[in-house]
Scaffold this motif. Structure first.
Motif, PDB file in Angstrom:
ATOM      1  N   TYR A  24      66.064  17.144 105.505  1.00  8.13           N
ATOM      2  CA  TYR A  24      67.100  16.303 106.119  1.00  8.13           C
ATOM      3  C   TYR A  24      67.453  16.820 107.519  1.00  8.13           C
ATOM      4  CZ  TYR A  24      71.934  14.845 107.086  1.00  8.13           C
ATOM      5  OH  TYR A  24      73.081  14.389 107.680  1.00  8.13           O
ATOM      6  N   GLN A  25      67.697  18.127 107.598  1.00  2.00           N
ATOM      7  CA  GLN A  25      68.058  18.730 108.894  1.00  2.00           C
ATOM      8  C   GLN A  25      66.909  18.626 109.902  1.00  2.00           C
ATOM      9  OE1 GLN A  25      69.053  22.553 107.320  1.00  2.00           O
ATOM     10  NE2 GLN A  25      71.086  21.908 106.609  1.00  2.00           N
ATOM     11  N   LYS A  28      66.605  15.003 111.157  1.00  2.02           N
ATOM     12  CA  LYS A  28      67.718  14.710 112.074  1.00  2.02           C
ATOM     13  C   LYS A  28      67.441  15.274 113.461  1.00  2.02           C
ATOM     14  CE  LYS A  28      72.118  14.555 111.445  1.00  2.02           C
ATOM     15  NZ  LYS A  28      73.526  14.905 111.137  1.00  2.02           N
ATOM     16  N   ARG A  29      66.932  16.499 113.488  1.00  7.51           N
ATOM     17  CA  ARG A  29      66.595  17.132 114.776  1.00  7.51           C
ATOM     18  C   ARG A  29      65.506  16.351 115.501  1.00  7.51           C
ATOM     19  NH1 ARG A  29      66.758  21.963 111.698  1.00  7.51           N
ATOM     20  NH2 ARG A  29      64.475  22.123 111.765  1.00  7.51           N
ATOM     21  N   LYS A  30      64.637  15.718 114.721  1.00  5.66           N
ATOM     22  CA  LYS A  30      63.543  14.926 115.301  1.00  5.66           C
ATOM     23  C   LYS A  30      64.025  13.557 115.801  1.00  5.66           C
ATOM     24  CE  LYS A  30      59.721  17.396 114.803  1.00  5.66           C
ATOM     25  NZ  LYS A  30      58.783  17.660 115.914  1.00  5.66           N
ATOM     26  N   LYS A  33      67.244   8.594 111.946  1.00  2.00           N
ATOM     27  CA  LYS A  33      68.529   8.292 111.307  1.00  2.00           C
ATOM     28  C   LYS A  33      68.354   8.556 109.814  1.00  2.00           C
ATOM     29  CE  LYS A  33      70.017   4.865 114.691  1.00  2.00           C
ATOM     30  NZ  LYS A  33      70.343   3.433 114.922  1.00  2.00           N
ATOM     31  N   VAL A  34      69.012   9.598 109.325  1.00  2.00           N
ATOM     32  CA  VAL A  34      68.781  10.066 107.958  1.00  2.00           C
ATOM     33  C   VAL A  34      70.092  10.169 107.177  1.00  2.00           C
ATOM     34  CG1 VAL A  34      67.504  11.746 106.580  1.00  2.00           C
ATOM     35  CG2 VAL A  34      67.051  11.577 109.015  1.00  2.00           C
ATOM     36  N   VAL A  35      70.028   9.779 105.911  1.00  2.00           N
ATOM     37  CA  VAL A  35      71.166   9.917 104.991  1.00  2.00           C
ATOM     38  C   VAL A  35      70.742  10.871 103.887  1.00  2.00           C
ATOM     39  CG1 VAL A  35      72.624   8.715 103.314  1.00  2.00           C
ATOM     40  CG2 VAL A  35      72.044   7.599 105.477  1.00  2.00           C
ATOM     41  N   TYR A  36      71.617  11.810 103.533  1.00  2.00           N
ATOM     42  CA  TYR A  36      71.298  12.767 102.467  1.00  2.00           C
ATOM     43  C   TYR A  36      72.253  12.583 101.293  1.00  2.00           C
ATOM     44  CZ  TYR A  36      70.491  17.047  99.885  1.00  2.00           C
ATOM     45  OH  TYR A  36      70.193  17.938  98.876  1.00  2.00           O
ATOM     46  N   ILE A  91      66.313   6.511 106.936  1.00  2.00           N
ATOM     47  CA  ILE A  91      65.592   7.280 105.921  1.00  2.00           C
ATOM     48  C   ILE A  91      66.633   7.849 104.968  1.00  2.00           C
ATOM     49  CG2 ILE A  91      64.156   9.310 105.464  1.00  2.00           C
ATOM     50  CD1 ILE A  91      62.970   8.946 108.279  1.00  2.00           C
ATOM     51  N   VAL A  92      66.473   7.590 103.703  1.00  2.00           N
ATOM     52  CA  VAL A  92      67.380   8.125 102.689  1.00  2.00           C
ATOM     53  C   VAL A  92      66.656   9.225 101.926  1.00  2.00           C
ATOM     54  CG1 VAL A  92      68.752   7.643 100.624  1.00  2.00           C
ATOM     55  CG2 VAL A  92      68.626   5.939 102.459  1.00  2.00           C
ATOM     56  N   ILE A  93      67.239  10.417 101.921  1.00  2.00           N
ATOM     57  CA  ILE A  93      66.698  11.539 101.148  1.00  2.00           C
ATOM     58  C   ILE A  93      67.643  11.798  99.982  1.00  2.00           C
ATOM     59  CG2 ILE A  93      66.142  14.009 101.153  1.00  2.00           C
ATOM     60  CD1 ILE A  93      65.450  13.729 104.121  1.00  2.00           C
TER      61      ILE A  93
END
Length: 204
Positions: A24-25, A28-30, A33-36, A91-93
């Protein structure tokens, strides 16, 4: 644009939470748009259900009630967070999802797999992971990592956890395109490196 749904699965002590948060981290750095999320949990209602399910004092919960509680928590988080995020192209993790219920309550507790799959399709509105990372760690080693902080599920017998692991491996064999097995190394960064390589190929 539809988002991507990535889940992490594995038996106790395999490092799912650590590795899923690392990913996830990294994403995000890349700039993604990510949800954890974790399961059960992710919403106020689902977190309350989580407390009931994992509290070692609640040893009278029946297998069917246990399975339905997991489904209830899942229905809430899918409706409240997962479905809206995917619609927005995120992106959902998720640390665990329906595969966990099939493995733990189906193969582990003997609840009918077809019933779990049908209920699962209903409560998730047919949303399923695009990619599932199964972290492969010898069972006894994983349980040793948990020996001082065991929740209600972790306290179950080695025979039970063996059934769960066999269930997971059966799922992986049945869906090799979705479920990718990643070996857990002593070096967490090495494990994460393999996961990033796999996810990189998937996102391309």
């Amino acid at each position: 644009m539809k988002g991507k749904f990535i889940t992490f699965e594995g038996s106790e002590g395999c490092g799912k939470s650590t590795q899923s948060k690392f990913l996830y981290q990294y994403l995000k750095r890349k700039g993604f748009k990510v949800v954890y999320l974790r399961e059960p949990g992710g919403t106020k209602v689902s977190e309350k259900i989580r407390k009931i399910l994992l509290d070692s004092k609640n040893d009278s919960i029946t297998p069917m009630a246990e399975m339905l509680l997991y489904m209830a928590a899942r229905a809430q988080v899918v409706n409240e967070i997962i479905a809206p995020a995917l619609k927005k192209g995120k992106i959902v993790i998720c640390d665990r999802f329906l595969d966990s219920t099939i493995a733990y309550q189906g193969y582990g507790l003997g609840i009918d797999i077809v019933l779990i799959e049908c209920l699962g399709e209903f409560v998730t509105s047919s949303i399923s992971p695009d990619l599932t990372i199964f972290l492969d760690l010898p069972l006894r080693k994983g349980l040793r990592y948990r020996q001082y902080t065991k929740d209600r599920i972790e306290k179950r017998s080695l025979v039970y956890h063996s059934r769960v692991l066999k269930g997971y491996l059966k799922l992986a064999r049945s869906e090799p395109k979705r479920i990718k097995i990643v070996k857990v190394y002593k070096d967490k960064n090495k494990t994460q490196s393999e996961i990033r390589e796999l996810v990189g190929r998937f996102l391309k």
